[in-house]
Write a protein that holds these residues in place. Structure first.
Motif, PDB file in Angstrom:
ATOM      1  N   PHE A  25       0.877  -1.181   0.000  1.00 57.64           N
ATOM      2  CA  PHE A  25       0.000   0.000   0.000  1.00 57.64           C
ATOM      3  C   PHE A  25       0.909   1.226   0.000  1.00 57.64           C
ATOM      4  O   PHE A  25       1.721   1.404   0.921  1.00 57.64           O
ATOM      5  CB  PHE A  25      -0.894   0.015   1.244  1.00 57.64           C
ATOM      6  N   VAL A  26       0.780   2.074  -1.001  1.00 56.31           N
ATOM      7  CA  VAL A  26       1.698   3.203  -1.162  1.00 56.31           C
ATOM      8  C   VAL A  26       0.904   4.510  -1.136  1.00 56.31           C
ATOM      9  O   VAL A  26      -0.036   4.698  -1.914  1.00 56.31           O
ATOM     10  CB  VAL A  26       2.479   3.093  -2.497  1.00 56.31           C
ATOM     11  N   ASP A  27       1.308   5.418  -0.253  1.00 56.62           N
ATOM     12  CA  ASP A  27       0.697   6.741  -0.176  1.00 56.62           C
ATOM     13  C   ASP A  27       1.249   7.613  -1.301  1.00 56.62           C
ATOM     14  O   ASP A  27       2.417   7.496  -1.670  1.00 56.62           O
ATOM     15  CB  ASP A  27       1.019   7.358   1.180  1.00 56.62           C
ATOM     16  N   VAL A  28       0.427   8.457  -1.851  1.00 54.27           N
ATOM     17  CA  VAL A  28       0.880   9.344  -2.935  1.00 54.27           C
ATOM     18  C   VAL A  28       1.744  10.469  -2.374  1.00 54.27           C
ATOM     19  O   VAL A  28       2.880  10.699  -2.816  1.00 54.27           O
ATOM     20  CB  VAL A  28      -0.320   9.942  -3.702  1.00 54.27           C
ATOM     21  N   VAL A  29       1.213  11.187  -1.396  1.00 52.29           N
ATOM     22  CA  VAL A  29       1.882  12.375  -0.864  1.00 52.29           C
ATOM     23  C   VAL A  29       2.640  12.011   0.406  1.00 52.29           C
ATOM     24  O   VAL A  29       2.043  11.652   1.429  1.00 52.29           O
ATOM     25  CB  VAL A  29       0.863  13.497  -0.562  1.00 52.29           C
ATOM     26  N   MET A  30       3.989  12.084   0.323  1.00 56.78           N
ATOM     27  CA  MET A  30       4.814  11.862   1.521  1.00 56.78           C
ATOM     28  C   MET A  30       5.812  13.009   1.626  1.00 56.78           C
ATOM     29  O   MET A  30       5.405  14.143   1.899  1.00 56.78           O
ATOM     30  CB  MET A  30       5.481  10.480   1.448  1.00 56.78           C
ATOM     31  N   GLU A  31       7.095  12.772   1.383  1.00 51.22           N
ATOM     32  CA  GLU A  31       8.046  13.878   1.478  1.00 51.22           C
ATOM     33  C   GLU A  31       7.884  14.896   0.355  1.00 51.22           C
ATOM     34  O   GLU A  31       8.435  15.999   0.409  1.00 51.22           O
ATOM     35  CB  GLU A  31       9.496  13.358   1.528  1.00 51.22           C
ATOM     36  N   SER A  32       7.135  14.521  -0.693  1.00 51.71           N
ATOM     37  CA  SER A  32       6.775  15.459  -1.764  1.00 51.71           C
ATOM     38  C   SER A  32       5.389  15.088  -2.273  1.00 51.71           C
ATOM     39  O   SER A  32       4.855  14.014  -1.949  1.00 51.71           O
ATOM     40  CB  SER A  32       7.791  15.407  -2.914  1.00 51.71           C
ATOM     41  N   ASP A  33       4.800  15.952  -3.073  1.00 49.47           N
ATOM     42  CA  ASP A  33       3.436  15.712  -3.547  1.00 49.47           C
ATOM     43  C   ASP A  33       3.308  14.466  -4.435  1.00 49.47           C
ATOM     44  O   ASP A  33       2.228  13.889  -4.539  1.00 49.47           O
ATOM     45  CB  ASP A  33       2.929  16.945  -4.324  1.00 49.47           C
ATOM     46  N   ASP A  34       4.420  14.093  -5.087  1.00 49.26           N
ATOM     47  CA  ASP A  34       4.370  12.926  -5.981  1.00 49.26           C
ATOM     48  C   ASP A  34       5.347  11.829  -5.559  1.00 49.26           C
ATOM     49  O   ASP A  34       5.771  11.012  -6.364  1.00 49.26           O
ATOM     50  CB  ASP A  34       4.655  13.343  -7.426  1.00 49.26           C
ATOM     51  N   ALA A  35       5.705  11.806  -4.258  1.00 46.92           N
ATOM     52  CA  ALA A  35       6.699  10.829  -3.770  1.00 46.92           C
ATOM     53  C   ALA A  35       6.257   9.397  -4.049  1.00 46.92           C
ATOM     54  O   ALA A  35       7.061   8.546  -4.461  1.00 46.92           O
ATOM     55  CB  ALA A  35       6.934  11.025  -2.274  1.00 46.92           C
ATOM     56  N   GLY A  36       4.973   9.098  -3.833  1.00 43.55           N
ATOM     57  CA  GLY A  36       4.485   7.741  -4.057  1.00 43.55           C
ATOM     58  C   GLY A  36       4.557   7.332  -5.511  1.00 43.55           C
ATOM     59  O   GLY A  36       4.897   6.181  -5.841  1.00 43.55           O
ATOM     60  N   LEU A  37       4.246   8.272  -6.413  1.00 40.95           N
ATOM     61  CA  LEU A  37       4.316   7.967  -7.839  1.00 40.95           C
ATOM     62  C   LEU A  37       5.755   7.701  -8.276  1.00 40.95           C
ATOM     63  O   LEU A  37       6.022   6.793  -9.061  1.00 40.95           O
ATOM     64  CB  LEU A  37       3.720   9.131  -8.645  1.00 40.95           C
ATOM     65  N   ARG A  38       6.663   8.517  -7.762  1.00 39.77           N
ATOM     66  CA  ARG A  38       8.088   8.305  -8.077  1.00 39.77           C
ATOM     67  C   ARG A  38       8.565   6.942  -7.550  1.00 39.77           C
ATOM     68  O   ARG A  38       9.342   6.246  -8.194  1.00 39.77           O
ATOM     69  CB  ARG A  38       8.932   9.432  -7.478  1.00 39.77           C
ATOM     70  N   LEU A  39       8.091   6.578  -6.354  1.00 43.36           N
ATOM     71  CA  LEU A  39       8.462   5.291  -5.764  1.00 43.36           C
ATOM     72  C   LEU A  39       7.973   4.142  -6.643  1.00 43.36           C
ATOM     73  O   LEU A  39       8.721   3.177  -6.902  1.00 43.36           O
ATOM     74  CB  LEU A  39       7.866   5.170  -4.362  1.00 43.36           C
ATOM     75  N   ILE A  40       6.750   4.199  -7.115  1.00 44.33           N
ATOM     76  CA  ILE A  40       6.209   3.146  -7.980  1.00 44.33           C
ATOM     77  C   ILE A  40       7.040   3.013  -9.252  1.00 44.33           C
ATOM     78  O   ILE A  40       7.349   1.902  -9.704  1.00 44.33           O
ATOM     79  CB  ILE A  40       4.730   3.443  -8.307  1.00 44.33           C
TER      80      ILE A  40
END
Length: 509
Positions: free
Chosen positions: A73-88
């Motif tokens: 389960f990955v959150d979209v907004v973490m240390e940046s607004d698109d951190a989750g997308l970058r992680l994926i």
């Protein structure tokens, strides 16, 4: 906050490894709620293990340490607004992980529009955090883990099929029954999801004279290695006793931790499938195993018969060679020693595996032509007169003629060795007087080891030479009687040649 942590809340319903679920979110409350909701979750008798990360950076490290995560389960907004997308994107493209099921969760749906995210990123679901009630969360996990399981099974099946294809090729090239059998068994284990089990196939055959044998045709798991060098009859005693009971009862046996399948195949053969289990087989698994035993084992039987024929041929070669040596009253261990020495020297010359395997048996045929030499000449204690010597020399050509009509590899090499092992590097040998590299390498190898063994042995017409005398003779005749390179290699390993001789001493030594 630690980089990532393994939760103490692990539900493990049995010995099977739990499914790994990663929670990557910067809100600690999301972690606690998810764990609380899924703490008793179980699928296919496997519980869950929770792994936590609180930023995209920590998430990358988590995946590097745990490539076998089933669901994240990955959150979209973490240390940046698109951190989750970058992680994926990193998980799929940098870590090349395409099996983990990724569910993107967001508390701000407008921040990452659903259609764009699903279109542009390799995710498996996209949920607002408010959508995931307890029941929906569990449904999402069931669906994701089932999908992960199926993908892993397909991947393992693909790898297993590649193993079978590779081993099939090796059978055609090297007739390795054990390698083929083990690869097929591994594939069956994968298809049946029995990856932690042991499975092997054995057959029992009673021959015309009442002798029976049990043969291991393929192994997997803890029994790997039983048949690495070919067909083996070395079966652990406890397994052999259990198999004997099944043979006596002529029926399958199943308990919670093992299945022994009995499959008669006619002509006195009984195929036995022995599987150690973590849980009893279901009907589909049993039917698949039965199909394997009744169909694939036919291939094994044919290959076993071929290997039996090949082994019989090799044993007959040894018997024939020993008989010839006995007739010529050579030293008793001569044939066995030159076989070992020829194989050893071929290895040190870095010749092909096929060459080494062939010379191991062909070397025994080097003096087969002596069968045509009168005993009066073979047994003469003194020096042969010129006419007798000319008769003795014909054994090289006679040996070639005896073997040349065969198209079998061992016989072909045996014919070449028989004809050329008395040729000399300088062209002064017989029967054709060829020189240098025109002499086949198998003839050059036999030429030197035949002489070395003869010189070191006591014969009716001479005493044994000392090691020092033989070494001096080899040095003097390198480039004259013997191939200089082969002579150099042999001298370099002369201590090992002496060790080989010691393995097969003559009766009077």
């Amino acid at each position: 906050m630690s980089l990532f942590k393994k939760s103490d809340e692990v539900s493990n319903t049995n010995r099977l490894a739990p499914w790994k679920i990663a929670i990557i979110d910067d809100e600690s409350g999301v972690h606690e709620v998810t764990k609380l909701t899924l703490r008793k979750f179980s699928y296919e008798k496997r519980g869950v293990e929770f792994l936590s990360a609180y930023s995209a950076k920590e998430g990358v490290e988590l995946f590097k340490s745990h490539p076998d995560i089933a669901l994240a389960f990955v959150d979209v907004v973490m240390e940046s607004d698109d951190a989750g997308l970058r992680l994926i994107d990193q998980i799929r493209n940098e870590l090349n992980n395409h099996t983990t099921r990724l569910v993107l969760r967001t508390g701000q749906p407008g921040q990452a529009p659903e259609e764009e995210v699903i279109r542009d990123y390799d995710i498996n679901d996209y949920k607002a955090k408010t959508e995931l009630s307890s029941m929906k969360l569990k449904s999402c996990v069931y669906t994701a883990i089932r999908s992960y399981r199926d993908i892993k099974t397909i991947e393992k099946g693909k790898r297993g099929m590649e193993e079978v294809l590779k081993s099939s090729s090796s059978v055609l090239e090297s007739q390795s029954l054990a390698q083929f059998g083990s690869a097929v068994l591994k594939q069956i284990l994968t298809l049946l999801n029995l990856n932690n089990s042991v499975l092997y196939l054995s057959t029992q055959h009673t021959d015309l004279y009442g002798d029976t044998k049990m043969v291991v045709l393929g192994t997997s798991g803890d029994l790997v290695g039983l048949c690495d060098s070919g067909i083996s009859s070395q079966i652990p005693n406890n397994i052999e006793e259990e198999v004997k009971k099944v043979l006596e009862n002529k029926a399958h046996f199943q308990s919670e931790d093992r299945f022994i399948g009995y499959y008669p195949s006619g002509q006195g053969n009984h195929n036995i499938l022995y599987v150690t289990l973590q849980e009893p087989l279901d009907n589909l698994q049993r039917k698949t195993l039965e199909m394997f035993a009744s169909n694939v084992s036919v291939i094994f039987q044919n290959l076993t018969q071929r290997e039996d024929i090949q082994q019989t041929q090799k044993e007959l070669i040894m018997v024939l060679s020993d008989a010839i040596e006995m007739r010529s009253k050579e030293t008793g261990g001569h044939v066995k020693r030159v076989i070992l020495m020829a194989e050893f020297l071929a290895q040190k010359l870095h010749l092909s595996e096929e060459f080494i395997e062939t010379i191991r048996y062909a070397a025994a045929l080097h003096d087969v032509g002596k069968i045509s030499i009168p005993e009066a000449i073979l047994h003469k204690p003194g020096k042969l007169d010129p006419e007798e010597w000319e008769t003795m020399k014909t054994h090289a050509q006679k040996g070639y003629e005896l073997l040349a009509g065969s198209n079998r590899t061992v016989a072909k090499m045996g014919a070449i060795i028989a004809k050329t092992h008395h040729e000399r590097w300088d062209g002064q040998g017989y029967p054709e007087g060829i020189a240098g590299d025109d002499i086949p390498v198998e003839g050059r190898i036999m030429a030197i080891i035949d002489v070395v063994d003869a010189l070191l042995s006591k014969r009716c017409y001479k005493p044994a030479w000392s090691v020092e005398e033989v070494i001096a003779y080899l040095k003097d005749n390198a480039g004259k009687q013997f191939d200089p390179l082969i002579t150099h290699v042999l001298l370099e390993h002369f201590d090992e040649i002496l060790e080989i001789r010691a393995q097969e001493p003559d009766e009077d030594e």
